[in-house]
Design a protein around this motif. Structure first.
Motif, mmCIF file in Angstrom:
data_model
loop_
_atom_site.group_PDB
_atom_site.id
_atom_site.type_symbol
_atom_site.label_atom_id
_atom_site.label_comp_id
_atom_site.label_asym_id
_atom_site.label_seq_id
_atom_site.Cartn_x
_atom_site.Cartn_y
_atom_site.Cartn_z
ATOM 1 N N GLY A 133 -15.705 -2.936 -2.403
ATOM 2 C CA GLY A 133 -16.456 -3.774 -1.484
ATOM 3 C C GLY A 133 -16.361 -3.398 -0.018
ATOM 4 O O GLY A 133 -16.936 -4.089 0.828
ATOM 5 N N HIS A 134 -15.671 -2.317 0.321
ATOM 6 C CA HIS A 134 -15.542 -1.908 1.706
ATOM 7 C C HIS A 134 -16.630 -0.906 2.068
ATOM 8 O O HIS A 134 -16.983 -0.031 1.275
ATOM 9 C CB HIS A 134 -14.170 -1.280 1.968
ATOM 10 N N VAL A 135 -17.156 -1.030 3.288
ATOM 11 C CA VAL A 135 -18.175 -0.101 3.776
ATOM 12 C C VAL A 135 -17.489 1.201 4.182
ATOM 13 O O VAL A 135 -16.662 1.217 5.094
ATOM 14 C CB VAL A 135 -18.952 -0.702 4.963
ATOM 15 N N GLN A 136 -17.858 2.285 3.520
ATOM 16 C CA GLN A 136 -17.230 3.578 3.769
ATOM 17 C C GLN A 136 -18.093 4.507 4.616
ATOM 18 O O GLN A 136 -17.588 5.481 5.172
ATOM 19 C CB GLN A 136 -16.911 4.263 2.432
ATOM 20 N N TYR A 137 -19.392 4.224 4.689
ATOM 21 C CA TYR A 137 -20.300 5.083 5.447
ATOM 22 C C TYR A 137 -21.233 4.234 6.307
ATOM 23 O O TYR A 137 -21.711 3.180 5.878
ATOM 24 C CB TYR A 137 -21.153 5.952 4.513
ATOM 25 N N LEU A 138 -21.482 4.701 7.508
ATOM 26 C CA LEU A 138 -22.454 4.081 8.417
ATOM 27 C C LEU A 138 -23.272 5.175 9.087
ATOM 28 O O LEU A 138 -22.822 6.319 9.201
ATOM 29 C CB LEU A 138 -21.764 3.242 9.499
ATOM 30 N N ARG A 139 -24.447 4.785 9.545
ATOM 31 C CA ARG A 139 -25.302 5.734 10.257
ATOM 32 C C ARG A 139 -25.904 5.038 11.469
ATOM 33 O O ARG A 139 -26.322 3.887 11.402
ATOM 34 C CB ARG A 139 -26.408 6.248 9.332
ATOM 35 N N SER A 140 -25.962 5.753 12.581
ATOM 36 C CA SER A 140 -26.660 5.293 13.784
ATOM 37 C C SER A 140 -27.760 6.296 14.097
ATOM 38 O O SER A 140 -27.557 7.504 13.951
ATOM 39 C CB SER A 140 -25.702 5.179 14.970
ATOM 40 N N GLU A 141 -28.899 5.776 14.522
ATOM 41 C CA GLU A 141 -30.035 6.656 14.785
ATOM 42 C C GLU A 141 -30.632 6.337 16.144
ATOM 43 O O GLU A 141 -30.795 5.170 16.505
ATOM 44 C CB GLU A 141 -31.091 6.501 13.687
ATOM 45 N N PHE A 142 -30.963 7.406 16.866
ATOM 46 C CA PHE A 142 -31.539 7.275 18.201
ATOM 47 C C PHE A 142 -32.791 8.150 18.260
ATOM 48 O O PHE A 142 -32.717 9.358 18.010
ATOM 49 C CB PHE A 142 -30.534 7.700 19.268
ATOM 50 N N GLU A 143 -33.910 7.530 18.564
ATOM 51 C CA GLU A 143 -35.175 8.254 18.611
ATOM 52 C C GLU A 143 -35.721 8.240 20.036
ATOM 53 O O GLU A 143 -35.979 7.176 20.607
ATOM 54 C CB GLU A 143 -36.194 7.644 17.652
ATOM 55 N N PHE A 144 -35.867 9.424 20.588
ATOM 56 C CA PHE A 144 -36.385 9.578 21.944
ATOM 57 C C PHE A 144 -37.891 9.820 21.847
ATOM 58 O O PHE A 144 -38.333 10.886 21.406
ATOM 59 C CB PHE A 144 -35.711 10.758 22.647
ATOM 60 N N LYS A 145 -38.671 8.828 22.245
ATOM 61 C CA LYS A 145 -40.128 8.942 22.232
ATOM 62 C C LYS A 145 -40.576 9.395 23.619
ATOM 63 O O LYS A 145 -40.845 8.582 24.503
ATOM 64 C CB LYS A 145 -40.762 7.603 21.840
ATOM 65 N N LEU A 146 -40.644 10.697 23.803
ATOM 66 C CA LEU A 146 -40.915 11.275 25.117
ATOM 67 C C LEU A 146 -42.416 11.273 25.385
ATOM 68 O O LEU A 146 -43.194 11.879 24.640
ATOM 69 C CB LEU A 146 -40.364 12.701 25.181
ATOM 70 N N ARG A 147 -42.802 10.579 26.454
ATOM 71 C CA ARG A 147 -44.227 10.464 26.773
ATOM 72 C C ARG A 147 -44.775 11.823 27.171
ATOM 73 O O ARG A 147 -44.298 12.459 28.103
ATOM 74 C CB ARG A 147 -44.428 9.464 27.909
ATOM 75 N N CYS A 148 -45.783 12.262 26.452
ATOM 76 C CA CYS A 148 -46.305 13.607 26.663
ATOM 77 C C CYS A 148 -47.595 13.618 27.465
ATOM 78 O O CYS A 148 -47.637 14.073 28.603
ATOM 79 C CB CYS A 148 -46.535 14.292 25.307
ATOM 80 N N CYS A 149 -48.617 13.097 26.899
ATOM 81 C CA CYS A 149 -49.947 13.233 27.477
ATOM 82 C C CYS A 149 -50.854 12.233 26.783
ATOM 83 O O CYS A 149 -50.372 11.301 26.148
ATOM 84 C CB CYS A 149 -50.462 14.673 27.286
ATOM 85 N N THR A 150 -52.149 12.436 26.875
ATOM 86 C CA THR A 150 -53.090 11.551 26.199
ATOM 87 C C THR A 150 -53.984 12.372 25.280
ATOM 88 O O THR A 150 -54.096 13.602 25.417
ATOM 89 C CB THR A 150 -53.969 10.781 27.203
ATOM 90 N N ALA A 151 -54.616 11.676 24.365
ATOM 91 C CA ALA A 151 -55.514 12.348 23.432
ATOM 92 C C ALA A 151 -56.719 12.950 24.141
ATOM 93 O O ALA A 151 -57.404 13.823 23.579
ATOM 94 C CB ALA A 151 -55.968 11.366 22.356
ATOM 95 N N ASP A 152 -56.992 12.506 25.360
ATOM 96 C CA ASP A 152 -58.124 13.028 26.118
ATOM 97 C C ASP A 152 -57.796 14.337 26.829
ATOM 98 O O ASP A 152 -58.704 15.038 27.282
ATOM 99 C CB ASP A 152 -58.585 11.991 27.151
ATOM 100 N N ASP A 153 -56.500 14.659 26.931
ATOM 101 C CA ASP A 153 -56.120 15.919 27.568
ATOM 102 C C ASP A 153 -56.504 17.108 26.693
ATOM 103 O O ASP A 153 -56.559 16.995 25.461
ATOM 104 C CB ASP A 153 -54.614 15.943 27.839
ATOM 105 N N SER A 154 -56.724 18.232 27.305
ATOM 106 C CA SER A 154 -57.063 19.436 26.546
ATOM 107 C C SER A 154 -55.866 19.886 25.720
ATOM 108 O O SER A 154 -54.716 19.535 26.005
ATOM 109 C CB SER A 154 -57.482 20.554 27.500
#
Length: 240
Positions: A133-154
């Motif tokens: 019953g003991h938790v032996q594994y954990l996971r942490s996740e970090f997602e960097f959503k880096l603003r790039c451009c727009t769909a209208d850009d070439s």
């Protein structure tokens, strides 16, 4: 997907998604929900999140998407939630799950919050709970959503900005994040209750290059040793 459109206030905005994953494994039968293990994970993650490079990457996102990288998705964020306002009675909207609270919640309550917020599949890997019953594994996740451009850009503009963002993230990993991870790996790990593993964009490639450089150094050292030995043995540099 690494590259995708994120629906927000402006649906034409495109983001470059980069991820960092931290995996934890208990070194004792007490598991990862004991206070000492949770405190270690909290300190470890806050130290990473407070790095200037980490914050710089977070700031390349839109304000409403920044939370996926800071605080990210982690159990300790739920163990140490922070009140936005301490002058009023607590409401759900006043709670910030960021791991920076002053007093910890019971681990059982934090786990219940994780389930209620639909984060179980991210934080608790399959078979994370042992037979006792003991938790032996954990996971942490970090997602960097880096603003790039727009769909209208070439396409040329999109590709140029995407390349610049990838380069900036790679430099952050190489110059700041990876050295911090290695510092832990070379530290006093035998005194901790937790083993730490990591994965993410650019980390695997960087580790491969580090391994290749190390192997190359060993190979050159071995060749020099053999050359010196043969020179002394034969008494001739040309013959060796």
């Amino acid at each position: 997907h690494e590259w995708r459109r994120t629906q927000d206030f402006n649906s034409t905005v495109l983001y470059q998604n980069m991820r960092i994953k931290l995996m934890y494994r208990a070194k004792t039968k007490r598991g990862l929900l004991c206070p000492e293990a949770l405190a270690f994970i909290r300190h470890f993650e806050l130290r990473l999140r407070d790095q200037p490079g980490w914050q710089s990457m977070c700031n390349k996102s839109s304000p409403w998407l920044r939370r996926t990288s800071d605080p990210g998705f982690s159990l300790v964020n739920h163990v140490w939630p922070e009140r936005r306002s301490r002058d009023q009675p607590a409401h759900r909207e006043d709670i910030e799950f960021n791991g920076r609270g002053l007093e910890p919640l019971p681990a059982v309550a934090a786990v219940a919050l994780v389930h209620a917020r639909g984060l179980s599949d991210i934080i608790f890997p399959r078979d994370s709970v042992s037979t006792d019953g003991h938790v032996q594994y954990l996971r942490s996740e970090f997602e960097f959503k880096l603003r790039c451009c727009t769909a209208d850009d070439s396409m040329a503009v999109q590709k140029k900005v995407q390349t610049e963002l990838k380069q900036a993230f790679a430099e952050f990993v190489q110059n700041e994040l990876y050295p911090s991870l290695l510092q832990h790996a070379k530290g006093r790990r035998e005194e901790t209750l937790v083993d730490v593993f990591w994965d993410g964009n650019d980390i695997e490639t960087l580790e491969l290059w580090v391994a290749l450089r190390s192997d190359s150094t060993l190979a050159v050292g071995s060749a020099l040793f053999i050359f010196c030995y043969l020179s002394l043995h034969t008494g001739s540099v040309l013959v060796s």
